[in-house]
Design a protein around this motif. Sequence first.
Motif, PDB file in Angstrom:
ATOM      1  N   MET A  72       0.832  -1.203   0.000  1.00  0.00           N
ATOM      2  CA  MET A  72       0.000   0.000   0.000  1.00  0.00           C
ATOM      3  C   MET A  72       0.867   1.254   0.000  1.00  0.00           C
ATOM      4  O   MET A  72       0.618   2.207  -0.754  1.00  0.00           O
ATOM      5  CB  MET A  72      -0.913  -0.012   1.226  1.00  0.00           C
ATOM      6  CG  MET A  72      -1.840   1.188   1.338  1.00  0.00           C
ATOM      7  SD  MET A  72      -3.231   1.160   0.199  1.00  0.00           S
ATOM      8  CE  MET A  72      -4.242  -0.119   0.950  1.00  0.00           C
ATOM      9  N   TYR A  73       1.886   1.268   0.829  1.00  0.00           N
ATOM     10  CA  TYR A  73       2.760   2.432   0.918  1.00  0.00           C
ATOM     11  C   TYR A  73       3.556   2.630  -0.372  1.00  0.00           C
ATOM     12  O   TYR A  73       3.664   3.751  -0.884  1.00  0.00           O
ATOM     13  CB  TYR A  73       3.723   2.284   2.096  1.00  0.00           C
ATOM     14  CG  TYR A  73       3.086   2.501   3.458  1.00  0.00           C
ATOM     15  CD1 TYR A  73       1.830   3.085   3.579  1.00  0.00           C
ATOM     16  CD2 TYR A  73       3.756   2.124   4.616  1.00  0.00           C
ATOM     17  CE1 TYR A  73       1.252   3.289   4.815  1.00  0.00           C
ATOM     18  CE2 TYR A  73       3.183   2.327   5.872  1.00  0.00           C
ATOM     19  CZ  TYR A  73       1.935   2.909   5.967  1.00  0.00           C
ATOM     20  OH  TYR A  73       1.365   3.121   7.195  1.00  0.00           O
ATOM     21  N   TRP A  74       4.136   1.536  -0.884  1.00  0.00           N
ATOM     22  CA  TRP A  74       4.968   1.692  -2.067  1.00  0.00           C
ATOM     23  C   TRP A  74       4.133   1.904  -3.316  1.00  0.00           C
ATOM     24  O   TRP A  74       4.591   2.561  -4.266  1.00  0.00           O
ATOM     25  CB  TRP A  74       5.909   0.500  -2.202  1.00  0.00           C
ATOM     26  CG  TRP A  74       6.742   0.343  -0.972  1.00  0.00           C
ATOM     27  CD1 TRP A  74       6.871  -0.761  -0.187  1.00  0.00           C
ATOM     28  CD2 TRP A  74       7.525   1.370  -0.333  1.00  0.00           C
ATOM     29  NE1 TRP A  74       7.693  -0.489   0.887  1.00  0.00           N
ATOM     30  CE2 TRP A  74       8.098   0.805   0.829  1.00  0.00           C
ATOM     31  CE3 TRP A  74       7.798   2.706  -0.635  1.00  0.00           C
ATOM     32  CZ2 TRP A  74       8.926   1.523   1.684  1.00  0.00           C
ATOM     33  CZ3 TRP A  74       8.611   3.431   0.223  1.00  0.00           C
ATOM     34  CH2 TRP A  74       9.164   2.843   1.355  1.00  0.00           C
ATOM     35  N   GLY A  75       2.908   1.400  -3.327  1.00  0.00           N
ATOM     36  CA  GLY A  75       2.004   1.716  -4.430  1.00  0.00           C
ATOM     37  C   GLY A  75       1.647   3.194  -4.437  1.00  0.00           C
ATOM     38  O   GLY A  75       1.608   3.843  -5.493  1.00  0.00           O
ATOM     39  N   SER A  76       1.394   3.744  -3.246  1.00  0.00           N
ATOM     40  CA  SER A  76       1.113   5.177  -3.134  1.00  0.00           C
ATOM     41  C   SER A  76       2.316   5.998  -3.590  1.00  0.00           C
ATOM     42  O   SER A  76       2.169   7.001  -4.303  1.00  0.00           O
ATOM     43  CB  SER A  76       0.756   5.516  -1.687  1.00  0.00           C
ATOM     44  OG  SER A  76       0.579   6.907  -1.513  1.00  0.00           O
ATOM     45  N   THR A  77       3.523   5.582  -3.193  1.00  0.00           N
ATOM     46  CA  THR A  77       4.730   6.288  -3.619  1.00  0.00           C
ATOM     47  C   THR A  77       4.876   6.251  -5.136  1.00  0.00           C
ATOM     48  O   THR A  77       5.229   7.267  -5.760  1.00  0.00           O
ATOM     49  CB  THR A  77       5.973   5.655  -2.962  1.00  0.00           C
ATOM     50  OG1 THR A  77       5.823   5.692  -1.540  1.00  0.00           O
ATOM     51  CG2 THR A  77       7.233   6.401  -3.352  1.00  0.00           C
ATOM     52  N   ALA A  78       4.602   5.092  -5.742  1.00  0.00           N
ATOM     53  CA  ALA A  78       4.676   4.983  -7.207  1.00  0.00           C
ATOM     54  C   ALA A  78       3.660   5.904  -7.876  1.00  0.00           C
ATOM     55  O   ALA A  78       3.950   6.504  -8.928  1.00  0.00           O
ATOM     56  CB  ALA A  78       4.446   3.534  -7.634  1.00  0.00           C
ATOM     57  N   ASN A  79       2.484   6.047  -7.272  1.00  0.00           N
ATOM     58  CA  ASN A  79       1.486   6.962  -7.827  1.00  0.00           C
ATOM     59  C   ASN A  79       1.995   8.404  -7.828  1.00  0.00           C
ATOM     60  O   ASN A  79       1.831   9.130  -8.819  1.00  0.00           O
ATOM     61  CB  ASN A  79       0.188   6.882  -7.021  1.00  0.00           C
ATOM     62  CG  ASN A  79      -0.646   5.677  -7.383  1.00  0.00           C
ATOM     63  OD1 ASN A  79      -0.524   5.136  -8.475  1.00  0.00           O
ATOM     64  ND2 ASN A  79      -1.494   5.241  -6.473  1.00  0.00           N
ATOM     65  N   TYR A  80       2.578   8.815  -6.715  1.00  0.00           N
ATOM     66  CA  TYR A  80       3.097  10.184  -6.655  1.00  0.00           C
ATOM     67  C   TYR A  80       4.259  10.384  -7.626  1.00  0.00           C
ATOM     68  O   TYR A  80       4.372  11.445  -8.265  1.00  0.00           O
ATOM     69  CB  TYR A  80       3.526  10.523  -5.228  1.00  0.00           C
ATOM     70  CG  TYR A  80       2.364  10.863  -4.329  1.00  0.00           C
ATOM     71  CD1 TYR A  80       1.604  12.002  -4.554  1.00  0.00           C
ATOM     72  CD2 TYR A  80       2.027  10.046  -3.259  1.00  0.00           C
ATOM     73  CE1 TYR A  80       0.523  12.317  -3.737  1.00  0.00           C
ATOM     74  CE2 TYR A  80       0.954  10.358  -2.430  1.00  0.00           C
ATOM     75  CZ  TYR A  80       0.207  11.491  -2.672  1.00  0.00           C
ATOM     76  OH  TYR A  80      -0.859  11.801  -1.870  1.00  0.00           O
TER      77      TYR A  80
END
Length: 225
Positions: free
Chosen positions: A168-176
């Motif tokens: 969840m965290y790294w997916g959010s980072t990839a989105n940003y």
Amino acid sequence: MSSSAAGPECCGGLGNIDFRQADLCVMTWLLGYVDPSDSSFVAAILAIAFNPLYWNVVARWEHRTRKLSRAFHSPHLACYALGGSILLLNLLRSHCFTQAMLHQPLAEGLDHPAAYGLGLALLGLGSMFVLSSFFALGFTGTFLGDYFGILKEARVTTFPFNILDNPMYWGSTANYLGWAIVHASPTGLLLTAVVALTYVVAVLYEEPFTTEIYRRKAYRPCRRS
């Protein structure tokens, strides 16, 4: 002959590269496009830093006092309320992130179809990790239900947790990161680094506490038996 001799003199081999200097060059390049005193940039930094601080402080307070569960007369309703507030804060964070990018210069080197395609690919990858994590964990599992006493029977090991820790965290980072590249924004790249850093700190803070919660859960049946 001269070219082969010039190579080692120029670079000294990969072993002699000062990667700290390389990191400094990247930061210098980014800061050349970023005005840290801009109010939108400051607002984005504050929103990025505040969100994980908020949910960790509130969740630990709830775990210690159960006051939210008592106020809502249900741990599930209390967890839904916290999750709703986190979603709203994440929307605010994304808004501040976007406004900070729009108020700062673009980088011509990133304003390229290939870079745009890479940004879209990262957005797709990040969204896949975020959504698949949510479906695997459920709402309460995603939004700190274990701090409310809503515990799962076993650790989730299905996709995407079988290929990546904290997807969840790294997916959010990839989105940003993808959003920053799509906008050809050095400011967005710098803010993405801040997002990643806050998630690293959050993981270091959260994982030992969550592990201890489940250790106690596993210990109680042993005591009763």
